[in-house]
Write a protein that holds these residues in place. Structure first.
Motif, PDB file in Angstrom:
ATOM      1  N   LEU A 119      29.679 -16.879 -40.489  1.00 42.08           N
ATOM      2  CA  LEU A 119      29.514 -17.152 -42.009  1.00 42.08           C
ATOM      3  C   LEU A 119      30.018 -16.125 -42.992  1.00 42.08           C
ATOM      4  O   LEU A 119      30.421 -16.605 -43.890  1.00 42.08           O
ATOM      5  N   SER A 120      29.981 -15.048 -42.586  1.00 47.34           N
ATOM      6  CA  SER A 120      30.432 -13.605 -43.502  1.00 47.34           C
ATOM      7  C   SER A 120      31.912 -13.906 -43.789  1.00 47.34           C
ATOM      8  O   SER A 120      32.472 -13.745 -44.949  1.00 47.34           O
ATOM      9  N   THR A 121      32.656 -14.358 -42.747  1.00 42.85           N
ATOM     10  CA  THR A 121      34.140 -14.433 -42.829  1.00 42.85           C
ATOM     11  C   THR A 121      34.508 -15.936 -43.768  1.00 42.85           C
ATOM     12  O   THR A 121      35.677 -15.876 -43.915  1.00 42.85           O
ATOM     13  N   MET A 122      33.606 -16.636 -43.952  1.00 45.45           N
ATOM     14  CA  MET A 122      34.054 -17.935 -44.618  1.00 45.45           C
ATOM     15  C   MET A 122      34.298 -17.715 -46.079  1.00 45.45           C
ATOM     16  O   MET A 122      33.590 -16.642 -46.711  1.00 45.45           O
ATOM     17  N   THR A 123      35.158 -18.451 -46.866  1.00 48.47           N
ATOM     18  CA  THR A 123      35.470 -18.101 -48.137  1.00 48.47           C
ATOM     19  C   THR A 123      34.325 -18.912 -48.855  1.00 48.47           C
ATOM     20  O   THR A 123      33.621 -19.643 -48.421  1.00 48.47           O
ATOM     21  N   SER A 124      34.325 -18.459 -49.934  1.00 45.53           N
ATOM     22  CA  SER A 124      33.308 -19.083 -51.082  1.00 45.53           C
ATOM     23  C   SER A 124      33.793 -20.868 -51.039  1.00 45.53           C
ATOM     24  O   SER A 124      32.879 -21.314 -51.356  1.00 45.53           O
ATOM     25  N   ARG A 125      34.894 -21.113 -51.108  1.00 47.44           N
ATOM     26  CA  ARG A 125      35.546 -22.220 -50.986  1.00 47.44           C
ATOM     27  C   ARG A 125      34.958 -23.218 -49.943  1.00 47.44           C
ATOM     28  O   ARG A 125      34.460 -24.287 -49.962  1.00 47.44           O
ATOM     29  N   ASP A 126      35.035 -22.535 -48.689  1.00 49.35           N
ATOM     30  CA  ASP A 126      34.665 -23.181 -47.362  1.00 49.35           C
ATOM     31  C   ASP A 126      33.101 -23.353 -47.592  1.00 49.35           C
ATOM     32  O   ASP A 126      32.627 -24.581 -47.057  1.00 49.35           O
ATOM     33  N   LEU A 127      32.471 -22.582 -48.148  1.00 50.04           N
ATOM     34  CA  LEU A 127      30.912 -22.582 -48.040  1.00 50.04           C
ATOM     35  C   LEU A 127      30.573 -23.678 -49.176  1.00 50.04           C
ATOM     36  O   LEU A 127      29.480 -24.459 -48.899  1.00 50.04           O
ATOM     37  N   ALA A 128      31.346 -23.776 -50.282  1.00 48.66           N
ATOM     38  CA  ALA A 128      30.979 -24.889 -51.232  1.00 48.66           C
ATOM     39  C   ALA A 128      31.157 -26.413 -50.565  1.00 48.66           C
ATOM     40  O   ALA A 128      30.458 -27.184 -50.766  1.00 48.66           O
ATOM     41  N   ASP A 129      32.275 -26.189 -49.791  1.00 48.55           N
ATOM     42  CA  ASP A 129      32.488 -27.573 -49.154  1.00 48.55           C
ATOM     43  C   ASP A 129      31.586 -27.973 -48.207  1.00 48.55           C
ATOM     44  O   ASP A 129      31.085 -29.241 -48.035  1.00 48.55           O
ATOM     45  N   LEU A 130      30.844 -27.105 -47.546  1.00 45.82           N
ATOM     46  CA  LEU A 130      29.786 -27.424 -46.740  1.00 45.82           C
ATOM     47  C   LEU A 130      28.292 -27.455 -47.501  1.00 45.82           C
ATOM     48  O   LEU A 130      27.261 -27.515 -46.820  1.00 45.82           O
ATOM     49  N   GLY A 131      28.293 -27.119 -48.714  1.00 43.92           N
ATOM     50  CA  GLY A 131      27.020 -27.073 -49.399  1.00 43.92           C
ATOM     51  C   GLY A 131      26.074 -25.720 -49.187  1.00 43.92           C
ATOM     52  O   GLY A 131      24.865 -26.149 -49.339  1.00 43.92           O
ATOM     53  N   LEU A 132      26.776 -24.966 -48.871  1.00 41.12           N
ATOM     54  CA  LEU A 132      26.077 -23.590 -48.355  1.00 41.12           C
ATOM     55  C   LEU A 132      26.263 -22.506 -49.582  1.00 41.12           C
ATOM     56  O   LEU A 132      27.282 -22.592 -50.241  1.00 41.12           O
ATOM     57  N   SER A 133      25.543 -21.543 -49.672  1.00 42.76           N
ATOM     58  CA  SER A 133      25.627 -20.360 -50.594  1.00 42.76           C
ATOM     59  C   SER A 133      25.717 -19.360 -49.810  1.00 42.76           C
ATOM     60  O   SER A 133      25.095 -19.368 -48.615  1.00 42.76           O
ATOM     61  N   ARG A 134      26.048 -17.808 -50.184  1.00 44.34           N
ATOM     62  CA  ARG A 134      25.806 -16.831 -49.208  1.00 44.34           C
ATOM     63  C   ARG A 134      24.278 -16.495 -49.124  1.00 44.34           C
ATOM     64  O   ARG A 134      23.825 -15.552 -48.229  1.00 44.34           O
ATOM     65  N   GLY A 135      23.448 -16.981 -49.902  1.00 47.00           N
ATOM     66  CA  GLY A 135      21.948 -16.907 -49.745  1.00 47.00           C
ATOM     67  C   GLY A 135      21.497 -17.513 -48.636  1.00 47.00           C
ATOM     68  O   GLY A 135      20.232 -17.075 -48.282  1.00 47.00           O
ATOM     69  N   ASP A 136      21.939 -18.368 -47.993  1.00 46.07           N
ATOM     70  CA  ASP A 136      21.500 -19.082 -47.036  1.00 46.07           C
ATOM     71  C   ASP A 136      22.031 -18.512 -45.509  1.00 46.07           C
ATOM     72  O   ASP A 136      21.434 -18.969 -44.625  1.00 46.07           O
ATOM     73  N   PHE A 137      22.792 -17.570 -45.707  1.00 48.64           N
ATOM     74  CA  PHE A 137      23.165 -16.791 -44.181  1.00 48.64           C
ATOM     75  C   PHE A 137      22.119 -16.534 -43.436  1.00 48.64           C
ATOM     76  O   PHE A 137      21.860 -16.748 -42.055  1.00 48.64           O
ATOM     77  N   ARG A 138      21.131 -15.663 -43.900  1.00 54.91           N
ATOM     78  CA  ARG A 138      19.864 -15.077 -43.086  1.00 54.91           C
ATOM     79  C   ARG A 138      19.243 -16.032 -42.524  1.00 54.91           C
ATOM     80  O   ARG A 138      18.664 -16.193 -41.474  1.00 54.91           O
ATOM     81  N   ARG A 139      18.937 -17.220 -43.313  1.00 52.66           N
ATOM     82  CA  ARG A 139      18.061 -18.545 -42.952  1.00 52.66           C
ATOM     83  C   ARG A 139      18.967 -19.161 -41.838  1.00 52.66           C
ATOM     84  O   ARG A 139      18.033 -19.485 -40.794  1.00 52.66           O
ATOM     85  N   LEU A 140      20.007 -19.494 -41.896  1.00 56.00           N
ATOM     86  CA  LEU A 140      20.863 -20.172 -41.049  1.00 56.00           C
ATOM     87  C   LEU A 140      20.665 -19.143 -39.572  1.00 56.00           C
ATOM     88  O   LEU A 140      20.865 -19.944 -38.558  1.00 56.00           O
ATOM     89  N   ALA A 141      21.234 -18.043 -39.898  1.00 56.82           N
ATOM     90  CA  ALA A 141      21.249 -17.235 -38.560  1.00 56.82           C
ATOM     91  C   ALA A 141      19.976 -17.002 -37.898  1.00 56.82           C
ATOM     92  O   ALA A 141      19.964 -17.046 -36.682  1.00 56.82           O
TER      93      ALA A 141
END
Length: 72
Positions: free
Chosen positions: A42-64
């Motif tokens: 998830l950390s390697t994804m760009t902000s644009r890719d994350l926005a397309d998926l409806g995710l933010s960097r704050g979601d990483f820990r929860r998703l992991a």
């Protein structure tokens, strides 16, 4: 006179407890590996890719954590 001695040797539950302990450690190691892998991917994804998926960097820990909990 007759004597009867009943000697029962109880089978120790120790080996199964030790095996359960090592199984628990192995499970935690597998879960940690999945957690780290998911977080790193998830950390390697760009902000644009994350926005397309409806995710933010704050979601990483929860998703992991969710992906690690799904490991058996």
């Amino acid at each position: 006179m007759t004597y009867f001695t009943d000697t029962n040797v109880a089978v120790s539950a120790q080996p199964s407890r030790i095996a359960a302990f090592f199984d628990a450690i192995a499970l935690k190691m597998r879960q940690r590996k999945v957690y780290n892998q998911t977080f790193n991917e998830l950390s390697t994804m760009t902000s644009r890719d994350l926005a397309d998926l409806g995710l933010s960097r704050g979601d990483f820990r929860r998703l992991a954590k969710e992906s690690a909990e799904a490991v058996n």
